[in-house]
Structures are given as C-alpha cells and as structure tokens.
Design a protein around this motif. Sequence first.
Motif, PDB file in Angstrom:
ATOM      1  N   ILE A 274       0.844  -1.193   0.000  1.00  0.00           N
ATOM      2  CA  ILE A 274       0.000   0.000   0.000  1.00  0.00           C
ATOM      3  C   ILE A 274       0.889   1.256   0.000  1.00  0.00           C
ATOM      4  O   ILE A 274       0.789   2.101   0.899  1.00  0.00           O
ATOM      5  N   PRO A 275       1.757   1.404  -1.003  1.00  0.00           N
ATOM      6  CA  PRO A 275       2.720   2.507  -0.998  1.00  0.00           C
ATOM      7  C   PRO A 275       2.073   3.891  -0.991  1.00  0.00           C
ATOM      8  O   PRO A 275       2.640   4.826  -0.406  1.00  0.00           O
ATOM      9  N   ASN A 276       0.933   4.032  -1.627  1.00  0.00           N
ATOM     10  CA  ASN A 276       0.319   5.359  -1.716  1.00  0.00           C
ATOM     11  C   ASN A 276      -0.322   5.777  -0.400  1.00  0.00           C
ATOM     12  O   ASN A 276      -0.212   6.938   0.009  1.00  0.00           O
ATOM     13  N   LEU A 277      -0.970   4.842   0.286  1.00  0.00           N
ATOM     14  CA  LEU A 277      -1.496   5.148   1.611  1.00  0.00           C
ATOM     15  C   LEU A 277      -0.368   5.454   2.588  1.00  0.00           C
ATOM     16  O   LEU A 277      -0.482   6.354   3.434  1.00  0.00           O
ATOM     17  N   LEU A 278       0.747   4.733   2.463  1.00  0.00           N
ATOM     18  CA  LEU A 278       1.894   5.014   3.326  1.00  0.00           C
ATOM     19  C   LEU A 278       2.483   6.384   3.020  1.00  0.00           C
ATOM     20  O   LEU A 278       2.884   7.116   3.940  1.00  0.00           O
ATOM     21  N   LYS A 279       2.510   6.769   1.754  1.00  0.00           N
ATOM     22  CA  LYS A 279       3.000   8.111   1.384  1.00  0.00           C
ATOM     23  C   LYS A 279       2.125   9.207   1.977  1.00  0.00           C
ATOM     24  O   LYS A 279       2.601  10.293   2.311  1.00  0.00           O
ATOM     25  N   LEU A 280       0.833   8.925   2.107  1.00  0.00           N
ATOM     26  CA  LEU A 280      -0.068   9.897   2.726  1.00  0.00           C
ATOM     27  C   LEU A 280       0.133   9.969   4.239  1.00  0.00           C
ATOM     28  O   LEU A 280      -0.350  10.902   4.886  1.00  0.00           O
ATOM     29  N   GLY A 281       0.835   8.994   4.810  1.00  0.00           N
ATOM     30  CA  GLY A 281       1.160   9.029   6.227  1.00  0.00           C
ATOM     31  C   GLY A 281       0.484   7.966   7.065  1.00  0.00           C
ATOM     32  O   GLY A 281       0.581   7.990   8.297  1.00  0.00           O
ATOM     33  N   LEU A 282      -0.173   6.998   6.442  1.00  0.00           N
ATOM     34  CA  LEU A 282      -0.938   5.997   7.193  1.00  0.00           C
ATOM     35  C   LEU A 282      -0.075   5.272   8.222  1.00  0.00           C
ATOM     36  O   LEU A 282      -0.487   5.079   9.368  1.00  0.00           O
ATOM     37  N   GLY A 283       1.135   4.874   7.843  1.00  0.00           N
ATOM     38  CA  GLY A 283       1.983   4.116   8.757  1.00  0.00           C
ATOM     39  C   GLY A 283       2.610   4.950   9.854  1.00  0.00           C
ATOM     40  O   GLY A 283       3.132   4.406  10.826  1.00  0.00           O
ATOM     41  N   ASN A 284       2.569   6.268   9.708  1.00  0.00           N
ATOM     42  CA  ASN A 284       3.187   7.158  10.692  1.00  0.00           C
ATOM     43  C   ASN A 284       2.195   7.705  11.709  1.00  0.00           C
ATOM     44  O   ASN A 284       2.560   8.512  12.569  1.00  0.00           O
ATOM     45  N   ILE A 285       0.941   7.273  11.610  1.00  0.00           N
ATOM     46  CA  ILE A 285      -0.048   7.659  12.611  1.00  0.00           C
ATOM     47  C   ILE A 285       0.385   7.124  13.975  1.00  0.00           C
ATOM     48  O   ILE A 285       0.876   5.992  14.088  1.00  0.00           O
ATOM     49  N   ASP A 286       0.216   7.912  15.007  1.00  0.00           N
ATOM     50  CA  ASP A 286       0.626   7.516  16.350  1.00  0.00           C
ATOM     51  C   ASP A 286       0.040   6.150  16.707  1.00  0.00           C
ATOM     52  O   ASP A 286      -1.179   5.946  16.642  1.00  0.00           O
ATOM     53  N   GLY A 287       0.901   5.212  17.079  1.00  0.00           N
ATOM     54  CA  GLY A 287       0.454   3.898  17.509  1.00  0.00           C
ATOM     55  C   GLY A 287       0.147   2.916  16.400  1.00  0.00           C
ATOM     56  O   GLY A 287      -0.227   1.772  16.673  1.00  0.00           O
ATOM     57  N   ALA A 288       0.293   3.333  15.142  1.00  0.00           N
ATOM     58  CA  ALA A 288      -0.031   2.437  14.030  1.00  0.00           C
ATOM     59  C   ALA A 288       0.951   1.277  13.961  1.00  0.00           C
ATOM     60  O   ALA A 288       2.166   1.476  14.045  1.00  0.00           O
ATOM     61  N   ASN A 289       0.431   0.086  13.781  1.00  0.00           N
ATOM     62  CA  ASN A 289       1.264  -1.109  13.680  1.00  0.00           C
ATOM     63  C   ASN A 289       1.503  -1.426  12.198  1.00  0.00           C
ATOM     64  O   ASN A 289       1.147  -2.488  11.697  1.00  0.00           O
ATOM     65  N   LEU A 290       2.096  -0.457  11.501  1.00  0.00           N
ATOM     66  CA  LEU A 290       2.333  -0.543  10.061  1.00  0.00           C
ATOM     67  C   LEU A 290       3.743  -0.047   9.768  1.00  0.00           C
ATOM     68  O   LEU A 290       4.457   0.397  10.670  1.00  0.00           O
ATOM     69  N   LYS A 291       4.134  -0.087   8.511  1.00  0.00           N
ATOM     70  CA  LYS A 291       5.441   0.417   8.118  1.00  0.00           C
ATOM     71  C   LYS A 291       5.472   1.941   8.189  1.00  0.00           C
ATOM     72  O   LYS A 291       4.593   2.614   7.659  1.00  0.00           O
ATOM     73  N   ARG A 292       6.504   2.472   8.840  1.00  0.00           N
ATOM     74  CA  ARG A 292       6.680   3.925   8.919  1.00  0.00           C
ATOM     75  C   ARG A 292       7.634   4.383   7.809  1.00  0.00           C
ATOM     76  O   ARG A 292       8.600   3.689   7.475  1.00  0.00           O
TER      77      ARG A 292
END
Length: 401
Positions: free
Chosen positions: A52-70
Amino acid sequence: MGKIRNKSGINRVIWIVLDSVGIGETPDSKDFGDVGVDTLGHTWEANNGLKIPNLLKLGLGNIDGANLKRLEDKDIIGAYGKLQEKSAGKDTTIGHWEMAGIYSPNPFPTFPNGFNDEINNEIIKRAKLPGILCNEPASGTEVINRLGDEHVKTGKPIIYTSADSVYQIAAHEDVISVKRLYEICEIAREVLQGDVAVARVIARPFVGTSGNYIRTSNRHDFSLVPTKDNILNRLRDDLGLDVLAVGKIEDIFAKEGISRAVHTKDNMDGVDKTLDYMREDNQGLIYTNLVEFDSAWGHRRDAKAYGKGLEDFDSRLPEIFSAMREDDMLVITADHGCDPTYSGTDHTREYVPVLMYGKALKENVNLHTGTSYADIAQTIADIFNTRPTLIGNSRLGEILK
C-alpha cells in the motif's frame, strides 16, 4: 459553476470512507467488548505486510500507535492522524453521522434475541406477508443458504439482525421483486420508530439456486433521518454547493443534504463513480463510502481478502491524485473497525485513521489524535467559511500552507 472565494483556496473536498478500516483500540474499547482490536494492524500482520505505498505516502503508517510500516518524513506527502469516536456506538450510521458533525450520546437499540411479536406482527399485517423466517442475529450469507429453500417455497421473507442496530430483510429476487422488497422495508421503517427505532432497515435481495444463493448489489438501506444540523446540509442548503454521494452515503443520511447520488456494486465501482464526479465541473463535496471492507471481508473475518482489498484501493490512488484539481482536498477515513482477526463477526470499537492531502495543504503534518470524528466536518466548515458544526475541532490551521 463559478468558483467561490475563501481563505483556504480549496473549492472541493473528496471525502472517501473506507468502511470499517479502524486503526486500533480506544480507551473505551473494552466497554464495547473489544479488547486488543486493530483492524489495520492485524490485517497487515495476517498478510505479512501489505503493498500500500500510496497510503503510506499519505502518512498511514506514521499515525501515532499504528502497527504498520513507517516512512521517513521526507517521503510523506499528506497530513495524518487518528480520530476517537465521541458518540456511543460502533456502527455505520453513528460513525458517518458523527464525522458529519452529529453527536449521538445514546446508542441505537439492538435486538440480540430477535424482534418481539408485536413488531413483527405489525409489519406482517401492514405488508400483507404470509409470515417471516428466522428472526434472530445471523450472518447474511449463512442465513440465506440455511433458509433460502424454505423462503422460495413459502414466500416468507427472511428477517435477521446483528450486533448492530439493524432490521434486515432478505428475499430472492424471483420470489419477492426488488421493488416489492423495498416497499416492505419502507413499511418496516414506519413501524420501527420511537423506542424500537433501529438505525437502519436493510433490504438484502439475493439470487441463485439451492446451495448457491448469492446476495446482489440491489441492497438498499432505509435509515433514520438525521438532524439537518450537519456539514452536508450546511454546504448544500446554506451555501448552495454540490454534495455528491457515492455508494451508501445517500442511504445513511436518508438523502438529507445530498444534491445527487449514485449507488455502487463494489469498491472498485465506487472508485470509478468517484472519479466520474471528480471529472465534472462541480464544487463542494464528493462523499464516498467503500463498503466491501466491512460487508465482504470484515464481517466474514477474511483477513487475506481484507488485505487484498486495501491493496486494490491503494492501486487506484494514483488515478485519484491525477484527477484532483489544484483547489481539491482529499480526505480518507473510516467509520468504525471490523477487525477480521477478532472473535465473532461484529464491528469493533476503534480509532479511525484520517489522511488529508492537496496542493493547498502542507506535507508531513502529524495531526496526532482528535477527540471526535467530527474534526472532519469542522475542518470542512472552516474551509468553506460556513456555520460550525456542534462538535469537532477544525484542523485547517494545522494543515493549510
């Protein structure tokens, strides 16, 4: 349509709800029977990561507490955060209403033991039905295969509910026509008021033969009518702007505040219809619900398919980015959780992500945690300089260049 003049430089908001894509338990999740839930994080784990590179570029993985790629700060193009629901619920209606600025302090009634005879007999009488089948909480796909043959033989519609505040009526399209099914639902909606006012009466038509019944895209929701004190009515009625609904948005709001609407077959059709509206000369709001995350994968606890659905949506984001005008803002969020790895088949009480992106917005802004889904409504009210909604905090000052 001529462009409005406002301090934000934004003339249109494309607002996409990924139905049920929550991002982790809230402090009150345990009060709703949901401990340790995390729709996005657990879906990521179940699929050994997601493309999901585009959602990650929007910042999805950097949301506080997110268990995703930052990602590194320099790679993030959006503003990102999460929102905690203020209202007392974890269902579609309460979630969408709150993000539009409506606070629901009391949950809608639920019927874990089925509906009482007084309710059902009144609906049977008014709708002139031969009777009903089921009348208990059930999985929609399971119940039509279990009772489909008896329904076809008797002509009795299948009535069922869930942990949500819903009265669902399933019928084979060759036995009870879609038009007739909608009429029955309208009668049920009239009966289910006051103390028994469920959030939604839902038509669930299906087709097929014994052992192979499948639901069709002719689903229709008959919702309670929300107060006009919401961002949709603010934009349409106060400012004369377009409010264009995609998917079940029109049903959720019982057409309140909607200028035009189009229903969809699935998520990809929802993206297609959103792009169609984006290519028009309109201004105001395009409001989309992508329901398959919830209906097809979350409730059925299919983490693999849920992950594939997220990847499929992500793959369409470049088309959405390309179709955006200089004065557009994109908002991506959710209405509740439905952790596909959790026990049971019900929604889960979770934070929801919020991603915002556009040429007028700063990049890499961490919005942290908002205390209401209505932060979205209040931000939109601020953009268009209309009356504020009763709840929510505008985030425009944090994200505007």
